[in-house]
Design an enzyme around this catalytic site. Structure first.
Site, PDB file in Angstrom:
ATOM      1  N   ASP A   1      -5.100  -6.844  45.317  1.00 52.58           N
ATOM      2  CA  ASP A   1      -3.774  -7.092  46.033  1.00 52.58           C
ATOM      3  C   ASP A   1      -3.060  -5.877  46.787  1.00 52.58           C
ATOM      4  OD1 ASP A   1      -3.246  -5.438  43.942  1.00 52.58           O
ATOM      5  OD2 ASP A   1      -2.526  -7.189  42.610  1.00 52.58           O
TER       6      ASP A   1
ATOM      7  N   TRP B   1      -4.887  -5.448  30.283  1.00 53.08           N
ATOM      8  CA  TRP B   1      -4.221  -4.813  31.360  1.00 53.08           C
ATOM      9  C   TRP B   1      -3.824  -3.367  30.682  1.00 53.08           C
ATOM     10  CZ3 TRP B   1       0.332  -1.784  31.536  1.00 53.08           C
ATOM     11  CH2 TRP B   1       0.654  -1.453  32.850  1.00 53.08           C
TER      12      TRP B   1
ATOM     13  N   HIS C   1       3.249 -10.224  42.632  1.00 54.52           N
ATOM     14  CA  HIS C   1       2.396 -11.150  41.705  1.00 54.52           C
ATOM     15  C   HIS C   1       2.962 -10.893  40.134  1.00 54.52           C
ATOM     16  CE1 HIS C   1      -0.260  -8.071  39.731  1.00 54.52           C
ATOM     17  NE2 HIS C   1      -0.081  -7.613  40.871  1.00 54.52           N
TER      18      HIS C   1
ATOM     19  N   MET D   1       1.595  -3.904  47.879  1.00 53.56           N
ATOM     20  CA  MET D   1       1.183  -4.697  46.919  1.00 53.56           C
ATOM     21  C   MET D   1       1.498  -6.199  46.897  1.00 53.56           C
ATOM     22  SD  MET D   1       0.640  -4.467  42.869  1.00 53.56           S
ATOM     23  CE  MET D   1       1.811  -5.444  42.228  1.00 53.56           C
TER      24      MET D   1
ATOM     25  N   GLU E   1      -7.248   1.739  31.477  1.00 56.89           N
ATOM     26  CA  GLU E   1      -8.497   2.285  32.120  1.00 56.89           C
ATOM     27  C   GLU E   1      -8.426   3.292  32.940  1.00 56.89           C
ATOM     28  OE1 GLU E   1      -6.929  -0.380  33.118  1.00 56.89           O
ATOM     29  OE2 GLU E   1      -7.146  -0.011  35.451  1.00 56.89           O
ATOM     30  N   ASP E   2      -7.176   3.070  33.870  1.00 56.90           N
ATOM     31  CA  ASP E   2      -6.986   3.981  34.758  1.00 56.90           C
ATOM     32  C   ASP E   2      -6.776   5.306  34.386  1.00 56.90           C
ATOM     33  OD1 ASP E   2      -4.764   3.174  33.891  1.00 56.90           O
ATOM     34  OD2 ASP E   2      -3.646   2.833  35.805  1.00 56.90           O
TER      35      ASP E   2
ATOM     36  N   ASP F   1      -7.985  -2.503  44.213  1.00 54.43           N
ATOM     37  CA  ASP F   1      -7.507  -3.796  43.627  1.00 54.43           C
ATOM     38  C   ASP F   1      -7.475  -4.812  44.989  1.00 54.43           C
ATOM     39  OD1 ASP F   1      -7.143  -2.460  41.381  1.00 54.43           O
ATOM     40  OD2 ASP F   1      -4.721  -2.725  41.467  1.00 54.43           O
TER      41      ASP F   1
ATOM     42  N   ARG G   1       1.866 -11.022  36.031  1.00 52.49           N
ATOM     43  CA  ARG G   1       0.808 -10.656  35.106  1.00 52.49           C
ATOM     44  C   ARG G   1      -0.083 -11.993  35.008  1.00 52.49           C
ATOM     45  NH1 ARG G   1       1.002  -6.765  31.356  1.00 52.49           N
ATOM     46  NH2 ARG G   1       1.948  -5.605  32.974  1.00 52.49           N
TER      47      ARG G   1
HETATM   48  C1  UD2 Z   1      -2.231  -1.553  37.896  1.00 48.49           C
HETATM   49  C2  UD2 Z   1      -3.126  -0.744  38.794  1.00 48.49           C
HETATM   50  C3  UD2 Z   1      -4.439  -1.278  38.512  1.00 48.49           C
HETATM   51  C4  UD2 Z   1      -4.674  -1.090  37.229  1.00 48.49           C
HETATM   52  C5  UD2 Z   1      -3.792  -2.020  36.395  1.00 48.49           C
HETATM   53  C6  UD2 Z   1      -4.247  -1.927  34.795  1.00 48.49           C
HETATM   54  C7  UD2 Z   1      -1.437  -0.900  40.683  1.00 48.49           C
HETATM   55  C8  UD2 Z   1      -1.161  -1.171  42.138  1.00 48.49           C
HETATM   56  N1  UD2 Z   1      -2.587  -0.936  40.261  1.00 48.49           N
HETATM   57  O1  UD2 Z   1      -2.295  -3.009  38.769  1.00 48.49           O
HETATM   58  O2  UD2 Z   1      -5.418  -0.605  39.515  1.00 48.49           O
HETATM   59  O3  UD2 Z   1      -4.992   0.119  36.627  1.00 48.49           O
HETATM   60  O4  UD2 Z   1      -2.596  -1.769  36.547  1.00 48.49           O
HETATM   61  O5  UD2 Z   1      -5.338  -2.864  34.241  1.00 48.49           O
HETATM   62  O6  UD2 Z   1      -0.659  -0.102  40.025  1.00 48.49           O
HETATM   63  N2  UD2 Z   1      -7.331  -8.734  38.614  1.00 48.49           N
HETATM   64  C9  UD2 Z   1      -7.895 -10.215  39.002  1.00 48.49           C
HETATM   65  N3  UD2 Z   1      -7.523 -11.211  38.390  1.00 48.49           N
HETATM   66  C10 UD2 Z   1      -7.062 -11.059  37.042  1.00 48.49           C
HETATM   67  C11 UD2 Z   1      -6.373  -9.859  36.611  1.00 48.49           C
HETATM   68  C12 UD2 Z   1      -6.681  -8.774  37.662  1.00 48.49           C
HETATM   69  O7  UD2 Z   1      -8.469 -10.349  40.106  1.00 48.49           O
HETATM   70  O8  UD2 Z   1      -6.655 -12.116  36.296  1.00 48.49           O
HETATM   71  C13 UD2 Z   1      -7.893  -7.660  39.341  1.00 48.49           C
HETATM   72  C14 UD2 Z   1      -7.310  -7.606  40.665  1.00 48.49           C
HETATM   73  O9  UD2 Z   1      -8.074  -6.960  41.577  1.00 48.49           O
HETATM   74  C15 UD2 Z   1      -5.846  -7.024  40.552  1.00 48.49           C
HETATM   75  C16 UD2 Z   1      -6.407  -5.612  39.481  1.00 48.49           C
HETATM   76  O10 UD2 Z   1      -7.467  -6.573  38.528  1.00 48.49           O
HETATM   77  O11 UD2 Z   1      -5.376  -6.438  41.588  1.00 48.49           O
HETATM   78  C17 UD2 Z   1      -5.307  -5.146  38.588  1.00 48.49           C
HETATM   79  O12 UD2 Z   1      -4.695  -6.122  37.712  1.00 48.49           O
HETATM   80  P1  UD2 Z   1      -3.069  -6.433  38.276  1.00 48.49           P
HETATM   81  O13 UD2 Z   1      -2.807  -6.373  39.822  1.00 48.49           O
HETATM   82  O14 UD2 Z   1      -2.810  -7.731  37.502  1.00 48.49           O
HETATM   83  O15 UD2 Z   1      -2.422  -5.248  37.494  1.00 48.49           O
HETATM   84  P2  UD2 Z   1      -1.210  -4.256  38.176  1.00 48.49           P
HETATM   85  O16 UD2 Z   1      -0.766  -4.595  39.480  1.00 48.49           O
HETATM   86  O17 UD2 Z   1      -0.265  -3.938  37.252  1.00 48.49           O
HETATM   87 MN    MN Z   2      -1.597  -5.524  40.987  1.00 46.69          MN
END
Ligand code: UD2
Ligand code: MN
Length: 353
Positions: free
Chosen positions: A192, A253, A286, A283, A256-257, A190, A288
């Site tokens: 972030d 969102w 940020h 992290m 997939e994981d 990821d 959504r």
């Molecule tokens: C969680 C998981 C992530 C993934 C996601 C569900 C953690 C730390 N990470 O992330 O691995 O399973 O849930 O899909 O728990 N991104 C972009 N641009 C966008 C949207 C996403 O670059 O507009 C990429 C970026 O690398 C980001 C990753 O996708 O880190 C996951 O998206 P997120 O950070 O918005 O989601 P998060 O933090 O809930």
């Molecule tokens: Mn994230």
């Protein structure tokens, strides 16, 4: 004056107390070793004492008399442990370049004094998170150099405004990265998440897919649930192909994981993890993103992973590659990956009903 009876009582009490103490000591040692067993036998780290992420890199300043004649040691001697990480200002690309003078075009690096023992590709799915990307590059380049890896960083950029698809971008990243080198290990990362300890090595487990981000600050440094596989993971190309890569059909969102974790199990593998004391990540906070709304089909999809995983993955991957570009700090892959199916009729193509 004490009677013989009192003496005897005292003797037995002392004996009992000393035995109790002995048992307690034994128990503590036993418990500690059992604890070490579960959590990987690693030392406990003191995260209140941290070091700058660029510490020791000056040891790489080349001496023209040095000839690179042997492999780097299995364990790099210049690791420092817990790292100081702050998100108060976003470093500029220029600054990151200046601090990483031996990173070459495309975000490549090879140790200068020894042959890197491991070849690692870091693959980052990305859209519209430029400041997070810069922060990650600032921390990741020195982190990987201190681990004395032969590595490159690939950023897979989703073109357009269609719904984001993290797992499909990772599939594309793997396919493209393998054109450049014979990687031992693929790190799916990821944008972030910043690792807090450089002993968390970016190398693969020989047998099983490895979850590296086992302890994230956003989950109070513990796993949110037992099968969790989000964030940062490490797979060999063979392991990746064995699970047919990642699903292409999770748009938006979530889910997939868990699908990935399931296909690991369904293909006869299991998940290994970095111990919690080591797999720590911060992290970058940020909200959504727009274009990455929650995937409302995910539970239905997950019920069908068992049926679908062999047909949905690397063997069904389709996309239009728009560009491959070597920038000073990473290789950028831009792809048009299409759009999420708009109607349930189209969704049946995923065989989810
Ligand atoms: C969680 C998981 C992530 C993934 C996601 C569900 C953690 C730390 N990470 O992330 O691995 O399973 O849930 O899909 O728990 N991104 C972009 N641009 C966008 C949207 C996403 O670059 O507009 C990429 C970026 O690398 C980001 C990753 O996708 O880190 C996951 O998206 P997120 O950070 O918005 O989601 P998060 O933090 O809930
Ligand atoms: Mn994230």
């Amino acid at each position: 004056m004490f009677s013989a009876r009192t003496d005897k009582q005292c003797f037995f009490m002392c004996l009992a107390a000393s035995q109790l103490l002995f048992i307690l000591l034994l128990y503590r040692r036993g418990a500690a070793s059992a604890f070490r067993g579960i959590f990987g036998g690693s030392p406990e780290w003191d995260y209140s004492k941290t070091q700058d992420v660029y510490t020791n890199l000056s040891l790489f300043i080349p001496d023209h008399r040095t000839v690179r004649a042997q492999y780097c040691p299995v364990s790099s001697p210049i690791l420092v442990g817990p790292l100081t990480i702050t998100f108060t200002e976003t470093p500029s690309l220029k600054k990151i370049q200046l601090k990483n003078r031996y990173v070459t075009s495309g975000g490549y690096f090879s140790p200068r004094h020894c042959f890197g023992r491991y070849r690692t590709a870091v693959i980052i799915p990305h859209r519209n998170r430029e400041s997070h990307l810069r922060t990650l590059l600032y921390y990741l380049h020195p982190f990987l150099q201190r681990q004395q890896l032969h590595y490159a960083i690939f950023v897979v950029h989703q073109a357009g405004n269609a719904t984001f698809n993290r797992a499909k971008l990772l599939n594309i990243g793997v396919r493209e990265a393998l054109r450049y080198d014979d990687w031992d290990c693929l790190i799916l990362h990821d944008v972030d998440l910043v690792p807090e300890n450089d002993h968390n090595l970016y190398i693969c487990d020989e047998y099983y897919p490895k979850h590296l981000s086992s302890a994230m600050d956003k989950f109070q440094y513990s796993l949110p649930y037992w099968a969790y596989f989000g964030g940062v993971s490490a797979v060999t190309p063979d392991q990746f192909m064995k699970i047919n890569g990642f699903p292409n059909t999770y748009w938006g969102w979530g889910g997939e994981d868990d699908d990935i974790a399931m296909r690991i199990r369904l293909s006869g593998l299991s998940i290994t993890r970095t111990p919690l004391s080591l797999g720590r990540y911060k992290m970058i906070p940020h909200d959504r993103d727009s274009g990455n709304e929650e995937n409302s089909h995910r539970y239905t999809q997950l019920r069908n992973t068992r049926k679908n995983w062999r047909d949905d993955g690397m063997n069904s991957l389709e996309f239009h590659l728009l560009s491959r570009e070597k920038t000073p700090l990473y290789t950028n892959i831009t792809a048009d990956i299409g759009d999420a199916p708009a109607t349930p009729t189209e969704a049946t193509k995923w065989r989810i009903f």
